[in-house]
Each structure stands twice: as C-alpha cells, then as structure tokens.
Scaffold this motif. Structure first.
Motif, PDB file in Angstrom:
ATOM      1  N   UNK A  60     -69.633 -47.192 -11.416  1.00  0.00           N
ATOM      2  CA  UNK A  60     -70.796 -48.059 -11.327  1.00  0.00           C
ATOM      3  C   UNK A  60     -71.614 -47.997 -10.311  1.00  0.00           C
ATOM      4  N   UNK A  61     -72.860 -48.561 -10.532  1.00  0.00           N
ATOM      5  CA  UNK A  61     -73.978 -48.112  -9.673  1.00  0.00           C
ATOM      6  C   UNK A  61     -74.169 -48.869  -8.633  1.00  0.00           C
ATOM      7  N   UNK A  62     -73.174 -49.960  -8.328  1.00  0.00           N
ATOM      8  CA  UNK A  62     -72.995 -50.536  -7.145  1.00  0.00           C
ATOM      9  C   UNK A  62     -71.803 -51.516  -7.046  1.00  0.00           C
ATOM     10  N   UNK A  63     -71.456 -52.352  -6.029  1.00  0.00           N
ATOM     11  CA  UNK A  63     -70.342 -53.007  -5.723  1.00  0.00           C
ATOM     12  C   UNK A  63     -70.058 -54.166  -6.729  1.00  0.00           C
ATOM     13  N   UNK A  64     -71.450 -54.805  -7.066  1.00  0.00           N
ATOM     14  CA  UNK A  64     -71.264 -56.003  -7.740  1.00  0.00           C
ATOM     15  C   UNK A  64     -71.915 -55.813  -9.106  1.00  0.00           C
ATOM     16  N   UNK A  65     -71.727 -54.605  -9.847  1.00  0.00           N
ATOM     17  CA  UNK A  65     -72.208 -54.457 -11.204  1.00  0.00           C
ATOM     18  C   UNK A  65     -71.019 -53.534 -11.894  1.00  0.00           C
ATOM     19  N   UNK A  66     -71.211 -53.538 -13.115  1.00  0.00           N
ATOM     20  CA  UNK A  66     -70.041 -53.032 -14.021  1.00  0.00           C
ATOM     21  C   UNK A  66     -70.879 -51.877 -14.882  1.00  0.00           C
ATOM     22  N   UNK A  67     -72.175 -51.799 -14.522  1.00  0.00           N
ATOM     23  CA  UNK A  67     -73.003 -50.811 -15.335  1.00  0.00           C
ATOM     24  C   UNK A  67     -72.849 -49.352 -14.297  1.00  0.00           C
ATOM     25  N   UNK A  68     -72.420 -48.391 -15.315  1.00  0.00           N
ATOM     26  CA  UNK A  68     -72.102 -47.195 -14.713  1.00  0.00           C
ATOM     27  C   UNK A  68     -73.392 -46.231 -14.707  1.00  0.00           C
ATOM     28  N   UNK A  69     -73.342 -45.320 -14.104  1.00  0.00           N
ATOM     29  CA  UNK A  69     -74.502 -44.335 -13.642  1.00  0.00           C
ATOM     30  C   UNK A  69     -75.059 -43.992 -15.101  1.00  0.00           C
ATOM     31  N   UNK A  70     -74.331 -43.636 -15.881  1.00  0.00           N
ATOM     32  CA  UNK A  70     -74.814 -42.967 -17.221  1.00  0.00           C
ATOM     33  C   UNK A  70     -75.403 -44.056 -18.123  1.00  0.00           C
ATOM     34  N   UNK A  71     -74.829 -45.284 -18.041  1.00  0.00           N
ATOM     35  CA  UNK A  71     -75.580 -46.368 -18.732  1.00  0.00           C
ATOM     36  C   UNK A  71     -76.637 -46.540 -17.940  1.00  0.00           C
ATOM     37  N   UNK A  72     -76.855 -46.631 -16.736  1.00  0.00           N
ATOM     38  CA  UNK A  72     -78.119 -47.037 -16.019  1.00  0.00           C
ATOM     39  C   UNK A  72     -79.242 -45.941 -16.382  1.00  0.00           C
ATOM     40  N   UNK A  73     -78.759 -44.711 -16.386  1.00  0.00           N
ATOM     41  CA  UNK A  73     -79.635 -43.681 -16.727  1.00  0.00           C
ATOM     42  C   UNK A  73     -80.233 -43.694 -18.074  1.00  0.00           C
ATOM     43  N   UNK A  74     -79.373 -44.065 -18.865  1.00  0.00           N
ATOM     44  CA  UNK A  74     -79.887 -44.362 -20.424  1.00  0.00           C
ATOM     45  C   UNK A  74     -80.798 -45.509 -20.554  1.00  0.00           C
ATOM     46  N   UNK A  75     -80.751 -46.664 -19.763  1.00  0.00           N
ATOM     47  CA  UNK A  75     -81.363 -47.663 -19.812  1.00  0.00           C
ATOM     48  C   UNK A  75     -82.829 -47.380 -19.363  1.00  0.00           C
ATOM     49  N   UNK A  76     -82.772 -46.600 -18.093  1.00  0.00           N
ATOM     50  CA  UNK A  76     -84.157 -46.308 -17.700  1.00  0.00           C
ATOM     51  C   UNK A  76     -85.122 -45.453 -18.574  1.00  0.00           C
ATOM     52  N   UNK A  77     -84.322 -44.628 -19.390  1.00  0.00           N
ATOM     53  CA  UNK A  77     -84.928 -43.731 -20.270  1.00  0.00           C
ATOM     54  C   UNK A  77     -85.323 -44.426 -21.575  1.00  0.00           C
ATOM     55  N   UNK A  78     -84.650 -45.566 -21.860  1.00  0.00           N
ATOM     56  CA  UNK A  78     -84.999 -46.237 -22.876  1.00  0.00           C
ATOM     57  C   UNK A  78     -86.396 -47.052 -22.609  1.00  0.00           C
ATOM     58  N   UNK A  79     -86.366 -47.216 -21.400  1.00  0.00           N
ATOM     59  CA  UNK A  79     -87.649 -48.255 -21.036  1.00  0.00           C
ATOM     60  C   UNK A  79     -88.782 -47.319 -20.807  1.00  0.00           C
ATOM     61  N   UNK A  80     -88.483 -45.885 -20.520  1.00  0.00           N
ATOM     62  CA  UNK A  80     -89.550 -45.189 -20.586  1.00  0.00           C
ATOM     63  C   UNK A  80     -89.982 -44.690 -21.894  1.00  0.00           C
ATOM     64  N   UNK A  81     -89.356 -44.580 -22.940  1.00  0.00           N
ATOM     65  CA  UNK A  81     -89.477 -44.450 -24.303  1.00  0.00           C
ATOM     66  C   UNK A  81     -90.556 -45.559 -24.859  1.00  0.00           C
ATOM     67  N   UNK A  82     -89.955 -46.689 -24.316  1.00  0.00           N
ATOM     68  CA  UNK A  82     -90.679 -47.908 -24.871  1.00  0.00           C
ATOM     69  C   UNK A  82     -92.168 -48.185 -24.266  1.00  0.00           C
ATOM     70  N   UNK A  83     -92.050 -47.764 -23.153  1.00  0.00           N
ATOM     71  CA  UNK A  83     -93.581 -47.575 -22.302  1.00  0.00           C
ATOM     72  C   UNK A  83     -94.591 -46.535 -23.159  1.00  0.00           C
ATOM     73  N   UNK A  84     -93.814 -45.461 -23.447  1.00  0.00           N
ATOM     74  CA  UNK A  84     -94.574 -44.500 -23.872  1.00  0.00           C
ATOM     75  C   UNK A  84     -95.123 -44.697 -25.379  1.00  0.00           C
ATOM     76  N   UNK A  85     -94.178 -45.415 -26.080  1.00  0.00           N
ATOM     77  CA  UNK A  85     -94.631 -45.904 -27.602  1.00  0.00           C
ATOM     78  C   UNK A  85     -95.609 -46.929 -27.299  1.00  0.00           C
TER      79      UNK A  85
END
Length: 421
Positions: A101-126
């Motif tokens: 997980x990316x932190x103590x109070x979240x279940x989001x994993x590092x890989x999931x967070x990385x993919x979410x950020x990349x999805x945001x990137x693609x959304x902004x570029x589009x």
C-alpha cells in the motif's frame, strides 16, 4: 544503456524473489504464489510500456505546441506523469513492493497508484489535443494569417508587432480552453484585421523598399525641381502599388512587376531631370547643336530601319513617320509569316496526299502482282491438264491400234491353220 541496466537488475531481483519464495521450489504448495508473482511481473511490464508511451506523447506534444494551446492541461499532465514515476520507482527494482500500500491508511497499492496517475496523464493529454483541434477550427482564419506571416518572415521585419499579435492570439486560445468560445469568436475579426495589415506591411517592406528609397532621393534632390511631373508620376505609381498590395498581398508576380515599374519610372525621372538641367545650362548659341543632336538620333534610327529621310519635317512629324513605318513593316512581316504558315500547311497537306497516293499505288501494284501470279498459275495448271488429256488420248489410240493388230494377227493364224488341214 541505462534502460538495459535497469532490465538486468529487475531480472536478477525477480529471479531472487522467485527463488526465495519457498525453501523447496519443487512443491505444489508454491504454485499459487508463483502465479501471483508472475501476474505482478506482467502488470509491471505493461505499466512500463505505458510509461514509455507517455514519454513519447510528451515529446510529440512539445513538437505540436500543446503547452501553448492547453497550458493548464499540459501542466497537470506533467504532474501526473511525475507522480506515476515516483510510484514506479518504489517497485522498479523490487517487484514485491508493487502490491504494498502507498500509506498506512489506504489500501491502494503502489502499482495501482502508478496506473491511476498514468491514466490522469493520458486524460489531460487527450484534453490538450482536443483543445488544440478546437482552437484551430474555431480560429481558423487567425491561424491561417499566422501561418502566412511566418511564411513571409514578418518576424524579421516587425518582431515587436508579431509578439503583440501572438499574445492576442494566445488570449483567444485560452478563452477556448476556458470554454469561452463565443468571446473568442467575437474577438477574432479585430485580430485578423491586424494580421492582414501586418501582412501587407511586410510585403510592402520586402518588395517596395528600394522603390521607396529611390522616391525619397528624388524628392530630396534637385530632380524634383527640374522634373516635378515625372517625380509625381513615380509617387503615384508607388502609392498605387501599395494600394494593390493592401488588397492582393499574395499576388507576388504582379507585385514584383509593379515594383519594377516604379523603379523604372524613378530612373526615367532622373534622366529627364538631367536633360532639363542640361537645357537650362545651355547658352543660346548652343541651342542649334543641341537640336541637331536629337535630329541625328532620329535619322540614324530611320537609316538603320531603311526608312525614308524625313528630316525636312518637325521632330514630332518625324517621330510619327517613323512609327508609321515600323507599324507597316511589322504588318508586312505578320502577313509574310501568315503566308509562310499557309504555304507550309499546303505543302504539308500535299505531302500527306502524296504519301496517301503512294500508299494506294503500292497497294494496287501488290494486288496486280498477285493477280498476275494467279493467272500464271492458272495457265500452268490448264496447260498441264491439256497435256495430260492429249497424252491420255494418244495412249488410248495406241492401245486400240495394238488391239486391232493383235486381233488381225489372230485371225490370220486361224486361217493358216485351216488351210494346212
């Protein structure tokens, strides 16, 4: 090289991780863990490909000026990509960290967070690409003039003005990005008017600078005193050309022609002024020599052309006579050329007819030869048939005679036999 090193290190880590999953790798109890680990590695690999693609988008975006068309969107896209890289760095060399997980109070994993950020990137570029397309379409006229100004190199002549117009265009582009499309459309005509004016100003600078300099010299010198009408004509031609450029700034060929006419008129004005100045400086005793010098020029022209000597007429009449002679000669020349063309056409037609006639004669000759050969063959066949018939008749006749003789001999022999008995 750096990328290859990362892959090598990642491979080593994966190998060590897999080998350390159990004390006995050859055990069915480890298959589930191995499958999960393989799935994670596959996901990491897919993310790395997506991240590389994002880097390519950034590079292409720079070439396409996306940050100019969609400043906020590109800023947000860059932030999102930076976040994705930060998360990726946590498990780049240790795949086991991918599912932490990316932190103590979240279940989001590092890989999931990385993919979410990349999805945001693609959304902004589009979104950025979409805004650029919208801006180019909505402000098409302004962008057409922007392209034309770049094409003719307006930046080199009026850099400050170009900068101001770019700022105004950027304001309209930002309005479109803020969904204030109507405001951008309403403001476009004023910008286009300025761009059009700058285009005309630049074209004038390019093609009429020399002409304007020549006119300034004429006005400032004593030429304007000696030949004011000629100088006025130069000024009128220059103004007419400037007016033409204002309405036809892209008719380059005609602009060049008009610019040359202005320069020609400027040089002509100089010559006229020099002649007038020379006249003013003459004393009365030199008037006759000056007049006869021009008479000599006209006479030399007439003599060269083979025209009649008209020096007993005024200069004006001599000029008219010379013009009439030249026009008559040109007319005769045209008539001669027309006659020659007609003659060539007739000769060509005759040649074509002769060629056709020769072709027909050749064809008839060939046919006649065939007929002659056919007749000869027929005669030969007929003669052969006649000879064969004659030979047959002779053979028949000889056979009959032989038969008759044989019969007579047989009867004679019978008679002799009877007599002997």
């Amino acid at each position: 090289m750096k990328k290859e090193l990362k892959i090598a290190v990642l491979t080593a880590v994966i190998t060590l991780t897999l080998s350390g999953c159990a004390s006995n790798p050859d055990s069915a109890s480890n298959l589930a863990a191995d499958a999960k680990q393989s799935e994670t590695i596959t996901q990491i690999n897919e993310f790395k490909k997506a991240q590389d693609n994002a880097e390519q988008q950034v590079s292409q975006g720079d070439k396409d000026e996306l940050s100019w068309f969609a400043t906020k969107e590109i800023e947000e896209a860059n932030k999102a990509l930076a976040e994705a890289k930060e998360y990726y760095a946590k498990f780049e060399f240790d795949p086991s960290e991918a599912n932490n997980s990316t932190g103590l109070f979240t279940s989001t994993t590092n890989l999931e967070a990385a993919n979410e950020s990349l999805n945001k990137f693609n959304s902004y570029m589009n979104k950025a690409r979409s805004l650029k397309t919208s801006a180019l379409s909505t402000l098409s006229e302004a962008f057409d003039y922007r392209t034309q100004l770049n094409k003719i190199g307006a930046q080199a002549y009026f850099p400050s003005t170009i900068k101001e117009l770019e700022t105004e265009l950027k304001t309209l582009v930002d309005q479109i990005a803020e969904d204030e499309i109507d405001d951008a459309i309403a403001a476009q005509p004023a910008l286009v008017a300025k761009q059009r004016a700058l285009e005309a100003k630049t074209v004038t600078k390019i093609y009429l600078s020399d002409a304007q300099q020549e006119l300034n010299k004429l006005v400032k010198s004593d030429i304007n005193q000696h030949a004011p009408k000629s100088v006025s004509r130069v000024s009128a031609l220059l103004n007419a050309t400037i007016a033409f450029i204002a309405t036809n700034p892209r008719d380059t060929d005609e602009i060049k022609k008009k610019a040359d006419d202005v320069l020609f008129s400027a040089k002509r004005a100089q010559q006229i002024a020099l002649t007038v100045k020379k006249l003013k400086a003459l004393s009365q005793k030199d008037y006759e020599d000056y007049v006869t010098s021009y008479e000599k020029i006209l006479f030399e022209i007439s003599k060269t052309l083979g025209a009649e000597d008209k020096r007993d007429l005024s200069f004006e009449q001599q000029g008219k006579a010379l013009t009439a002679f030249i026009e008559a000669e040109m007319k005769n020349k045209d008539q001669s050329e027309t006659a020659q063309q007609e003659l060539r056409k007739e000769l060509k037609d005759q040649k074509s007819y002769s060629e056709l006639l020769e072709e027909k004669i050749s064809s008839l000759t060939a046919n006649l030869a065939d007929v002659k050969q056919s007749l000869a063959d027929s005669l030969v066949e007929k003669e052969a048939a006649t000879q064969a018939a004659t030979a047959k008749e002779e053979a028949t006749k000889i056979a009959l005679e032989a038969s008759t003789e044989e019969k007579a001999q047989s009867e004679a022999e019978k008679t002799d036999t009877v007599s002997a008995e």
